[in-house]
Design a protein around this motif. Structure first.
Motif, PDB file in Angstrom:
ATOM      1  N   LEU A  22       0.655  -1.180   0.085  1.00 12.23           N
ATOM      2  CA  LEU A  22      -0.094   0.195   0.173  1.00 12.23           C
ATOM      3  C   LEU A  22       0.863   1.150  -0.016  1.00 12.23           C
ATOM      4  CD1 LEU A  22      -0.872   1.205   3.291  1.00 12.23           C
ATOM      5  CD2 LEU A  22      -0.574  -1.162   3.327  1.00 12.23           C
ATOM      6  N   GLU A  23       0.313   2.235  -0.589  1.00 12.14           N
ATOM      7  CA  GLU A  23       0.968   3.645  -0.580  1.00 12.14           C
ATOM      8  C   GLU A  23       0.208   4.259   0.674  1.00 12.14           C
ATOM      9  OE1 GLU A  23       3.335   4.967  -2.279  1.00 12.14           O
ATOM     10  OE2 GLU A  23       3.697   3.160  -3.372  1.00 12.14           O
ATOM     11  N   SER A  24       0.920   4.772   1.788  1.00 11.19           N
ATOM     12  CA  SER A  24       0.575   5.323   2.718  1.00 11.19           C
ATOM     13  C   SER A  24       1.087   6.743   2.898  1.00 11.19           C
ATOM     14  CB  SER A  24       0.929   4.630   4.019  1.00 11.19           C
ATOM     15  OG  SER A  24       0.652   5.275   5.138  1.00 11.19           O
ATOM     16  N   GLY A  25       0.331   7.823   3.655  1.00 10.15           N
ATOM     17  CA  GLY A  25       0.543   9.085   3.686  1.00 10.15           C
ATOM     18  C   GLY A  25       1.122   9.187   5.041  1.00 10.15           C
ATOM     19  N   GLN A  26       1.220   8.221   5.890  1.00  5.15           N
ATOM     20  CA  GLN A  26       1.738   8.404   7.334  1.00  5.15           C
ATOM     21  C   GLN A  26       3.070   8.138   7.250  1.00  5.15           C
ATOM     22  OE1 GLN A  26      -0.688   4.520   8.363  1.00  5.15           O
ATOM     23  NE2 GLN A  26      -1.315   5.624   9.921  1.00  5.15           N
ATOM     24  N   GLY A  58       2.019  -6.532  21.589  1.00  6.97           N
ATOM     25  CA  GLY A  58       0.826  -7.035  22.214  1.00  6.97           C
ATOM     26  C   GLY A  58      -0.071  -5.895  22.712  1.00  6.97           C
ATOM     27  N   LYS A  59       0.323  -4.678  22.400  1.00  9.43           N
ATOM     28  CA  LYS A  59      -0.509  -3.382  22.920  1.00  9.43           C
ATOM     29  C   LYS A  59      -2.028  -3.080  22.203  1.00  9.43           C
ATOM     30  CE  LYS A  59       3.470  -0.775  24.697  1.00  9.43           C
ATOM     31  NZ  LYS A  59       3.879   0.410  24.441  1.00  9.43           N
ATOM     32  N   SER A  60      -1.840  -4.017  20.904  1.00  6.33           N
ATOM     33  CA  SER A  60      -2.945  -4.038  20.110  1.00  6.33           C
ATOM     34  C   SER A  60      -3.119  -5.230  19.467  1.00  6.33           C
ATOM     35  CB  SER A  60      -3.158  -2.719  19.057  1.00  6.33           C
ATOM     36  OG  SER A  60      -2.109  -2.969  18.266  1.00  6.33           O
ATOM     37  N   GLN A  61      -4.007  -5.728  18.994  1.00  6.68           N
ATOM     38  CA  GLN A  61      -4.358  -7.314  18.480  1.00  6.68           C
ATOM     39  C   GLN A  61      -4.272  -7.039  16.839  1.00  6.68           C
ATOM     40  OE1 GLN A  61      -7.753  -8.846  19.758  1.00  6.68           O
ATOM     41  NE2 GLN A  61      -6.998  -9.649  21.702  1.00  6.68           N
ATOM     42  N   LEU A  62      -4.482  -5.651  16.334  1.00  9.69           N
ATOM     43  CA  LEU A  62      -4.588  -5.297  14.754  1.00  9.69           C
ATOM     44  C   LEU A  62      -3.723  -4.474  14.595  1.00  9.69           C
ATOM     45  CD1 LEU A  62      -8.262  -5.302  14.146  1.00  9.69           C
ATOM     46  CD2 LEU A  62      -6.828  -7.077  13.644  1.00  9.69           C
ATOM     47  N   LEU A  63      -2.890  -4.716  13.475  1.00  9.15           N
ATOM     48  CA  LEU A  63      -2.120  -3.512  12.818  1.00  9.15           C
ATOM     49  C   LEU A  63      -2.823  -2.888  11.901  1.00  9.15           C
ATOM     50  CD1 LEU A  63       0.392  -2.192  11.972  1.00  9.15           C
ATOM     51  CD2 LEU A  63       0.838  -3.796  10.450  1.00  9.15           C
ATOM     52  N   SER A  64      -3.127  -1.448  11.980  1.00  8.21           N
ATOM     53  CA  SER A  64      -4.166  -0.841  11.355  1.00  8.21           C
ATOM     54  C   SER A  64      -3.408   0.175  10.726  1.00  8.21           C
ATOM     55  CB  SER A  64      -5.182  -0.221  12.536  1.00  8.21           C
ATOM     56  OG  SER A  64      -6.044   0.755  11.330  1.00  8.21           O
ATOM     57  N   LEU A  65      -3.368   0.395   9.389  1.00  7.70           N
ATOM     58  CA  LEU A  65      -2.624   1.363   8.538  1.00  7.70           C
ATOM     59  C   LEU A  65      -3.831   2.044   7.421  1.00  7.70           C
ATOM     60  CD1 LEU A  65       0.659  -0.311   7.655  1.00  7.70           C
ATOM     61  CD2 LEU A  65       0.220   1.256   9.299  1.00  7.70           C
ATOM     62  N   GLN A  66      -3.423   3.199   7.081  1.00  4.13           N
ATOM     63  CA  GLN A  66      -4.253   4.013   6.276  1.00  4.13           C
ATOM     64  C   GLN A  66      -3.648   4.249   4.953  1.00  4.13           C
ATOM     65  OE1 GLN A  66      -6.370   7.068   7.845  1.00  4.13           O
ATOM     66  NE2 GLN A  66      -7.936   7.056   6.324  1.00  4.13           N
ATOM     67  N   ASP A  67      -4.297   3.716   3.785  1.00  4.53           N
ATOM     68  CA  ASP A  67      -3.727   4.242   2.488  1.00  4.53           C
ATOM     69  C   ASP A  67      -4.110   5.744   2.030  1.00  4.53           C
ATOM     70  OD1 ASP A  67      -6.064   4.147   1.143  1.00  4.53           O
ATOM     71  OD2 ASP A  67      -5.710   2.408   0.090  1.00  4.53           O
ATOM     72  N   LYS A  78      -5.851   6.746  -0.278  1.00  2.17           N
ATOM     73  CA  LYS A  78      -7.030   6.900  -0.685  1.00  2.17           C
ATOM     74  C   LYS A  78      -8.062   6.767   0.597  1.00  2.17           C
ATOM     75  CE  LYS A  78      -6.304   5.197  -5.102  1.00  2.17           C
ATOM     76  NZ  LYS A  78      -6.877   4.198  -6.238  1.00  2.17           N
ATOM     77  N   GLY A  79      -7.558   6.696   1.807  1.00  2.00           N
ATOM     78  CA  GLY A  79      -8.267   6.788   3.033  1.00  2.00           C
ATOM     79  C   GLY A  79      -8.980   5.481   3.514  1.00  2.00           C
ATOM     80  N   ARG A  80      -8.492   4.401   2.730  1.00  2.00           N
ATOM     81  CA  ARG A  80      -8.922   3.211   3.223  1.00  2.00           C
ATOM     82  C   ARG A  80      -8.069   2.445   4.379  1.00  2.00           C
ATOM     83  NH1 ARG A  80      -8.516   0.576  -2.992  1.00  2.00           N
ATOM     84  NH2 ARG A  80      -6.587   1.589  -2.647  1.00  2.00           N
ATOM     85  N   LYS A  81      -8.673   1.788   5.232  1.00  3.50           N
ATOM     86  CA  LYS A  81      -8.041   1.219   6.368  1.00  3.50           C
ATOM     87  C   LYS A  81      -7.443  -0.179   5.951  1.00  3.50           C
ATOM     88  CE  LYS A  81      -8.623   3.410  10.205  1.00  3.50           C
ATOM     89  NZ  LYS A  81      -8.783   3.277  11.871  1.00  3.50           N
ATOM     90  N   ILE A  82      -6.547  -0.711   6.423  1.00  2.00           N
ATOM     91  CA  ILE A  82      -5.911  -1.850   6.168  1.00  2.00           C
ATOM     92  C   ILE A  82      -5.412  -2.556   7.506  1.00  2.00           C
ATOM     93  CG2 ILE A  82      -4.013  -3.529   5.332  1.00  2.00           C
ATOM     94  CD1 ILE A  82      -4.831  -0.296   3.540  1.00  2.00           C
ATOM     95  N   LEU A  83      -6.378  -3.760   7.721  1.00  2.00           N
ATOM     96  CA  LEU A  83      -5.961  -4.320   9.194  1.00  2.00           C
ATOM     97  C   LEU A  83      -5.495  -5.760   9.086  1.00  2.00           C
ATOM     98  CD1 LEU A  83      -9.712  -3.613  10.432  1.00  2.00           C
ATOM     99  CD2 LEU A  83      -7.650  -2.313  10.869  1.00  2.00           C
ATOM    100  N   VAL A  84      -4.707  -5.892   9.845  1.00  2.00           N
ATOM    101  CA  VAL A  84      -3.926  -7.099   9.776  1.00  2.00           C
ATOM    102  C   VAL A  84      -3.603  -7.534  11.193  1.00  2.00           C
ATOM    103  CG1 VAL A  84      -1.695  -8.519   9.192  1.00  2.00           C
ATOM    104  CG2 VAL A  84      -2.470  -6.567   7.769  1.00  2.00           C
TER     105      VAL A  84
END
Length: 75
Positions: free
Chosen positions: A16-20, A35-44, A46-52
């Motif tokens: 993904l291309e991220s603006g972060q 272990g502070k969060s169960q998901l890695l959440s990134l935003q591309d 275009k504003g879409r969220k990717i959760l892993v």
């Protein structure tokens, strides 16, 4: 910035291309692996969220995007 995420038991990586910023992505990955969060959440871009799921992360590659050349040019 280009981010590649390898997921265990998945044949393809997520790209993904991220603006972060690099620091933000590193912090989010570190928190997920610690272990502070169960998901890695990134935003591309275009504003879409990717959760892993954090327990499925194989690797995360953070880098600058490659410039794609279009047309017929000399090498």
């Amino acid at each position: 910035m280009e981010v590649k995420i390898g997921v265990q038991h998945a044949p393809r990586e997520i790209v993904l291309e991220s603006g972060q910023s690099v620091e933000d992505v590193e912090r989010l990955v570190s928190e997920a692996l610690a272990g502070k969060s169960q998901l890695l959440s990134l935003q591309d871009e275009k504003g879409r969220k990717i959760l892993v799921p954090a327990d499925r992360l194989a690797y995360v590659e953070i880098g600058e995007p490659t410039v794609r050349k279009v047309g017929f040019g000399t090498l």
